[in-house]
Design an enzyme around this catalytic site. Structure first.
Site, mmCIF file in Angstrom:
data_model
loop_
_atom_site.group_PDB
_atom_site.id
_atom_site.type_symbol
_atom_site.label_atom_id
_atom_site.label_comp_id
_atom_site.label_asym_id
_atom_site.label_seq_id
_atom_site.Cartn_x
_atom_site.Cartn_y
_atom_site.Cartn_z
ATOM 1 N N ALA A 27 0.873 -1.192 0.000
ATOM 2 C CA ALA A 27 0.000 0.000 0.000
ATOM 3 C C ALA A 27 0.904 1.235 0.000
ATOM 4 O O ALA A 27 0.831 2.088 0.881
ATOM 5 C CB ALA A 27 -0.969 -0.008 1.174
ATOM 6 N N SER B 187 0.181 3.804 5.255
ATOM 7 C CA SER B 187 -0.742 2.927 4.513
ATOM 8 C C SER B 187 -2.100 2.894 5.206
ATOM 9 O O SER B 187 -3.134 2.787 4.559
ATOM 10 C CB SER B 187 -0.169 1.513 4.443
ATOM 11 O OG SER B 187 1.130 1.548 3.889
ATOM 12 N N HIS C 204 3.127 4.550 -0.569
ATOM 13 C CA HIS C 204 2.870 5.990 -0.701
ATOM 14 C C HIS C 204 4.214 6.690 -0.861
ATOM 15 O O HIS C 204 5.279 6.034 -0.880
ATOM 16 C CB HIS C 204 2.094 6.503 0.513
ATOM 17 C CG HIS C 204 2.675 6.086 1.825
ATOM 18 N ND1 HIS C 204 3.899 6.538 2.267
ATOM 19 C CD2 HIS C 204 2.238 5.218 2.775
ATOM 20 C CE1 HIS C 204 4.178 6.007 3.442
ATOM 21 N NE2 HIS C 204 3.188 5.173 3.774
ATOM 22 N N HIS D 257 7.192 5.694 1.356
ATOM 23 C CA HIS D 257 7.953 4.513 0.912
ATOM 24 C C HIS D 257 8.860 4.888 -0.261
ATOM 25 O O HIS D 257 10.020 4.458 -0.326
ATOM 26 C CB HIS D 257 7.006 3.398 0.447
ATOM 27 C CG HIS D 257 6.106 2.850 1.511
ATOM 28 N ND1 HIS D 257 4.742 3.022 1.499
ATOM 29 C CD2 HIS D 257 6.377 2.106 2.618
ATOM 30 C CE1 HIS D 257 4.200 2.401 2.539
ATOM 31 N NE2 HIS D 257 5.171 1.846 3.239
HETATM 32 P P1 AMP Z 1 5.401 -0.112 6.329
HETATM 33 O O1 AMP Z 1 5.009 -0.469 4.923
HETATM 34 O O2 AMP Z 1 4.411 0.730 7.039
HETATM 35 O O3 AMP Z 1 5.876 -1.306 7.121
HETATM 36 O O4 AMP Z 1 6.682 0.826 6.189
HETATM 37 C C1 AMP Z 1 7.810 0.417 5.449
HETATM 38 C C2 AMP Z 1 8.915 1.424 5.672
HETATM 39 O O5 AMP Z 1 8.479 2.703 5.234
HETATM 40 C C3 AMP Z 1 9.290 1.573 7.164
HETATM 41 O O6 AMP Z 1 10.694 1.721 7.267
HETATM 42 C C4 AMP Z 1 8.570 2.842 7.535
HETATM 43 O O7 AMP Z 1 9.162 3.530 8.615
HETATM 44 C C5 AMP Z 1 8.680 3.648 6.259
HETATM 45 N N1 AMP Z 1 7.644 4.682 6.221
HETATM 46 C C6 AMP Z 1 6.322 4.529 6.475
HETATM 47 N N2 AMP Z 1 5.685 5.717 6.396
HETATM 48 C C7 AMP Z 1 6.638 6.649 6.112
HETATM 49 C C8 AMP Z 1 6.618 8.064 5.918
HETATM 50 N N3 AMP Z 1 5.498 8.768 6.032
HETATM 51 N N4 AMP Z 1 7.792 8.690 5.651
HETATM 52 C C9 AMP Z 1 8.953 7.977 5.549
HETATM 53 N N5 AMP Z 1 9.031 6.644 5.712
HETATM 54 C C10 AMP Z 1 7.897 5.985 5.993
#
Ligand code: AMP
Length: 280
Positions: free
Chosen positions: A32, A189, A34, A37
């Protein structure tokens, strides 16, 4: 972009690239995708020759089964975004590929110490063990030079730093700044699950963190935290915590310290739990 679903074929591909002297940057995600990521993909591209992104919604890190079931999945859009961002490899394993021993099988236990007992650790039992298990497995599959993660998950970054110490893998952890929507809401996400009314309200978490940052040296921390909790509750949030901690070790503090401080928040809007943080 190459898409691999099996560790074996991913490793065959990466071994050849590494033999040719290429540096591998790795961005683990749960999909998901954005702009937050994508900013990690951009950082990995700048600092590596081959960029590997993984998408895997990891069952062992969800303490709430409903949260796992409802986790958004947008794989076609994700593939387009990753391709546009210049990602070289997407690793897209099934649950059985990552957990041949079974999700409820015997897993290694990591001693994260104090870090696992506070904030997210206190509110999401076993969450960081699940993070440790999957990040360890993914790192063993990819064996990257650099691991790119977001400050948005501040405590997770500290846990992963500790994990790298525990498992003694020579991987450089690169922490990238939080990307925000125009109104300040941290991209996530889970924002996809907010109704339009909830989405409008959600920015209040960012506003409260800003208020703490602006007043940290004038107003007692307890008062700042209490006000933030009250303000959020009045707007319909269920607050798990608002805390101020030493950014180096996440020790919760009751008065400002000269070293770097971080304010951290977790709150639910109906079904959707949001987290955010800000260096003070
Ligand atoms: P997730 O898909 O939520 O597990 O996140 C994957 C990676 O993206 C993790 O290292 C998160 O910390 C990073 N991440 C999620 N949201 C953000 C954001 N708004 N800004 C920067 N990195 C993010």
């Amino acid at each position: 972009m190459y898409i691999f679903k099996e560790i074996r074929t991913l490793q065959q591909f990466l071994e050849a690239e590494k033999k040719a002297g290429k540096k591998v940057g790795f961005v683990p995600t749960m999909g998901a995708l954005h702009q937050g990521h994508i900013s990690l993909i951009d950082a990995a591209r700048e600092q590596s020759d081959i960029v590997v992104c993984s998408i895997f919604v990891n069952p062992t890190q969800f303490n709430d089964p409903k949260d796992y079931e409802k986790y958004p999945i947008t794989i076609n859009e994700d593939v387009s975004k990753l391709t546009a961002a210049g990602t070289d490899v997407l690793f897209l394993p099934a649950v059985a590929e990552m957990y041949p021993e079974g999700v409820h099988g015997e897993h290694r236990h990591y001693d994260f110490g104090y870090l696992e007992t506070v904030l997210e650790g206190a509110h999401r039992p076993n969450h960081f063990q699940g993070v440790g298990i999957i990040v360890h497995k993914l790192l063993e599959a990819v064996l990257p030079d650099g691991l790119f993660m977001g400050q948005k998950d501040f405590q997770q970054c500290m846990i992963v730093k500790k994990l790298l110490d525990i498992i003694q893998l020579p991987v450089q952890l690169v922490i990238c700044p939080t990307r925000r929507e125009e109104d300040g809401l941290a991209m996530s996400s889970r924002n996809l699950r907010l109704s339009s009314d909830e989405r409008q309200l959600a920015t209040a978490i960012f506003n409260e963190l800003i208020r703490i940052k602006e007043n940290v040296n004038q107003t007692p921390l307890d008062e700042l935290k209490q006000n933030a909790i009250l303000n959020l509750e009045q707007q319909g949030f269920q607050v798990d915590y608002i805390e101020v901690a030493d950014a180096n070790n996440l020790r919760v503090i009751s008065a400002p310290i000269p070293e770097s401080m971080v304010a951290l928040a977790a709150a639910k809007l109906n079904e959707v739990r949001l987290i955010d943080n800000m260096l003070l």
